[in-house]
Each structure stands twice: as C-alpha cells, then as structure tokens.
Design an enzyme around this catalytic site. Structure first.
Site, PDB file in Angstrom:
ATOM      1  N   LYS A  12      28.801   2.116  -9.614  1.00  0.00           N
ATOM      2  CA  LYS A  12      29.507   1.334  -8.581  1.00  0.00           C
ATOM      3  C   LYS A  12      28.807   1.481  -7.226  1.00  0.00           C
ATOM      4  O   LYS A  12      27.583   1.578  -7.202  1.00  0.00           O
ATOM      5  CB  LYS A  12      30.981   1.730  -8.564  1.00  0.00           C
ATOM      6  CG  LYS A  12      31.595   1.653  -9.986  1.00  0.00           C
ATOM      7  CD  LYS A  12      33.084   1.747 -10.029  1.00  0.00           C
ATOM      8  CE  LYS A  12      33.562   1.609 -11.470  1.00  0.00           C
ATOM      9  NZ  LYS A  12      34.997   1.649 -11.643  1.00  0.00           N
ATOM     10  N   HIS A 107      33.492  -7.917 -13.522  1.00  0.00           N
ATOM     11  CA  HIS A 107      34.233  -6.649 -13.492  1.00  0.00           C
ATOM     12  C   HIS A 107      35.524  -6.838 -12.675  1.00  0.00           C
ATOM     13  O   HIS A 107      35.541  -7.610 -11.710  1.00  0.00           O
ATOM     14  CB  HIS A 107      33.353  -5.557 -12.865  1.00  0.00           C
ATOM     15  CG  HIS A 107      33.932  -4.189 -13.009  1.00  0.00           C
ATOM     16  ND1 HIS A 107      34.932  -3.729 -12.184  1.00  0.00           N
ATOM     17  CD2 HIS A 107      33.670  -3.182 -13.886  1.00  0.00           C
ATOM     18  CE1 HIS A 107      35.256  -2.493 -12.551  1.00  0.00           C
ATOM     19  NE2 HIS A 107      34.500  -2.139 -13.580  1.00  0.00           N
ATOM     20  N   GLU A 164      38.623  -4.374 -20.164  1.00  0.00           N
ATOM     21  CA  GLU A 164      38.739  -3.523 -18.988  1.00  0.00           C
ATOM     22  C   GLU A 164      40.108  -3.742 -18.331  1.00  0.00           C
ATOM     23  O   GLU A 164      40.210  -4.453 -17.339  1.00  0.00           O
ATOM     24  CB  GLU A 164      37.623  -3.881 -17.997  1.00  0.00           C
ATOM     25  CG  GLU A 164      36.235  -3.538 -18.477  1.00  0.00           C
ATOM     26  CD  GLU A 164      35.592  -2.493 -17.596  1.00  0.00           C
ATOM     27  OE1 GLU A 164      34.851  -1.671 -18.116  1.00  0.00           O
ATOM     28  OE2 GLU A 164      35.874  -2.485 -16.389  1.00  0.00           O
ATOM     29  N   GLY A 170      39.586   3.884 -13.241  1.00  0.00           N
ATOM     30  CA  GLY A 170      39.610   4.875 -12.170  1.00  0.00           C
ATOM     31  C   GLY A 170      40.950   5.571 -12.003  1.00  0.00           C
ATOM     32  O   GLY A 170      41.179   6.270 -11.013  1.00  0.00           O
ATOM     33  N   SER A 201      38.610   4.864 -17.580  1.00  0.00           N
ATOM     34  CA  SER A 201      38.935   6.298 -17.637  1.00  0.00           C
ATOM     35  C   SER A 201      38.515   6.971 -18.938  1.00  0.00           C
ATOM     36  O   SER A 201      39.199   7.864 -19.434  1.00  0.00           O
ATOM     37  CB  SER A 201      40.442   6.517 -17.394  1.00  0.00           C
ATOM     38  OG  SER A 201      40.797   6.078 -16.100  1.00  0.00           O
ATOM     39  N   GLY A 220      32.734   4.801 -15.629  1.00  0.00           N
ATOM     40  CA  GLY A 220      32.629   4.824 -14.171  1.00  0.00           C
ATOM     41  C   GLY A 220      32.610   6.261 -13.674  1.00  0.00           C
ATOM     42  O   GLY A 220      31.551   6.895 -13.594  1.00  0.00           O
TER      43      GLY A 220
HETATM   44  P1  PGA Z   1      36.279   4.462 -14.765  1.00  0.00           P
HETATM   45  O1  PGA Z   1      35.627   3.026 -14.547  1.00  0.00           O
HETATM   46  O2  PGA Z   1      35.560   5.104 -15.904  1.00  0.00           O
HETATM   47  O3  PGA Z   1      36.096   5.172 -13.463  1.00  0.00           O
HETATM   48  O4  PGA Z   1      37.737   4.218 -15.091  1.00  0.00           O
HETATM   49  C1  PGA Z   1      35.375   2.230 -15.663  1.00  0.00           C
HETATM   50  C2  PGA Z   1      34.930   0.859 -15.263  1.00  0.00           C
HETATM   51  O5  PGA Z   1      35.033   0.465 -14.087  1.00  0.00           O
HETATM   52  O6  PGA Z   1      34.454   0.142 -16.133  1.00  0.00           O
END
Ligand code: PGA
Length: 244
Positions: A12, A107, A164, A170, A201, A220
């Site tokens: 990101k 995304h 997603e 997150g 996550s 992420g």
């Molecule tokens: P995350 O993000 O692993 O921090 O939940 C995943 C994503 O944005 O695809």
C-alpha cells in the site's frame, strides 16, 4: 487448474526509501536463515509464487532483487488511460521493462478513497491486458454484479478475481472460510473458472487454510515486516504440496 498458489504482498502507501531497502535486507536474511543451502529461495518458493507490490517509486527494487529473493513484481493499481497527457497517472508504458506480472485493479481502498467505479475498473483491465499484465480484480458482495455488467466476459476470462470484503481488510476480522468458498461459486457462475484469490487480514497462522479453498491470497498488514512475510510464505509453502 495447475498453477502455483499466489501470495501477493500489497505494501500500500507505506514505507520510505530507506525502509524499503531495509525490507529487502530483512527479507534476504530471513530466507538465508531458513536454509543452510545456497539455493534457499528456490526451495522456499518451489510451489508458491510470491509477489510484491510496493509503492511506485520502489518497483525497480523488486526487479533488481528478484534473482536473490525470488519475488515477482506486482503493482497496486494501473492507469485507466494509455500513455500521454494524464498527469499523475502510471501507464503501462511507464511500467514497460520492469517485468510487472500482475496488477491489482479496483481494490476496495481505490473504490473508497478514489471513487473508483466499475466503469474505471473496466478501462484499467483493458489497459493491463493490452500490456500483458494480469489484472487481479478485487470485488466484494456489493460490487460483483455491477462488475459483471461493466466488464466484458472476454476481458474477464483473462483476469483473476480477488474476494476482498471491506470489513475484513486491515481489521483483523478475516472472512469465514465458508464465505470465501461460497463467493467462489458466485465468481464461477459469473465469470467461469478463473483463478480466485482472497484478501483480508490473512496472517501466517491462517494463510494455509485459505489456500485450501483459493488459488492465492492478498496480504496487506502481514507483508509490511519482511521477516513476518517470510514466515507467512513458509506457512503457505508447507500447506501446499507440490502438484496440488
Ligand atoms: P490486510 O489487507 O491484509 O491488511 O487486511 C489486505 C488487502 O488489502 O488486500
């Protein structure tokens, strides 16, 4: 479909130049510790494909380090326009020569913070495909039906889809495996049997079970620390026997 499971690290908008350099040092250290053998990275990635998508200024670092790390280059986004007078946008021409294999498209953070619609997503898919970059199209329950209307079936046949759910991103609240499995059926009904990923996550403890019901995962938070990312890759590798 026989393909290596994809582990897509999405950094990101994180990290400075120095922090990125440190990320690579840590990554290589962690791989070296994993095996006394000289071909450790080859062993680590023999049945997974580890992809890293850093912020644009650092894409070249992935390419330059690829032989030592085994990492494949991805991008987090792509311009919906061709090359030309589109200030601030990164076109496929800008990426040529960097060996970008995949790009995320649509995304949920692009949709939420940059008002990206499925019309825009459709244009980005067309741009990516024209440069032979594989789009990983991110969708959830809310966006998938409209996506199927806005993107041609012909284009979607060359894409991968990532489930997603925004509540899982997150948040530490990763989606139930049963939800990931039932969404896969929906994707199959709309777009055919194209590769299917999950993001939200996922960590080193949960990655293996998600790989049992998907073709890959998007990582992420757990990719920000290179050492943590390597242990996640190891978990992924262990639960994905050769030839699966
Ligand atoms: P995350 O993000 O692993 O921090 O939940 C995943 C994503 O944005 O695809």
């Amino acid at each position: 479909m026989h393909m290596k499971k994809i582990i897509f690290g999405n950094l990101k908008s994180n990290k400075s130049s120095n922090q990125m350099k440190k990320w690579f040092v840590d990554f290589k250290d962690a791989i070296a510790k994993d095996s006394k053998k000289s071909n450790s990275e080859e062993k680590l990635f023999s049945n997974i494909e580890a992809v890293l998508a850093p912020a644009y200024p650092f894409l070249h670092l992935v390419t330059e380090n690829s032989s030592e790390t085994g990492l494949v280059l991805g991008t987090q986004d792509i311009s919906s326009y061709p090359s030309g007078s589109y200030t601030g946008a990164i076109s496929t021409q800008n990426l040529a020569g960097l060996d970008v294999k995949y790009t995320l498209v649509g995304h949920s953070e692009r949709r939420k913070y940059f008002s990206e619609t499925n019309e825009v997503v459709a244009k980005k898919i067309t741009q990516a495909l024209s440069a032979e970059i594989i789009p990983i199209v991110c969708v959830d329950e809310k966006s998938i039906d409209d996506l199927a209307v806005k993107v041609s079936a012909k284009d979607m046949a060359h894409c991968m889809v990532a489930y997603e759910p925004s509540s899982a991103i997150g948040s530490g609240k990763n989606a139930a495996l049963s939800d990931v499995t039932s969404f896969r059926e929906k994707v199959k009904t709309l777009f055919g049997d194209i590769p299917y990923l999950y993001g939200g996550s996922v960590n080193e403890k949960s990655v293996a079970e998600y790989l049992l019901v998907t073709d890959g995962v998007i990582i992420g938070g757990a990719s920000l620390d290179a050492k943590q990312f390597v242990s996640l890759l190891k978990s992924a590798q262990g639960e994905n026997p050769v030839g699966l």
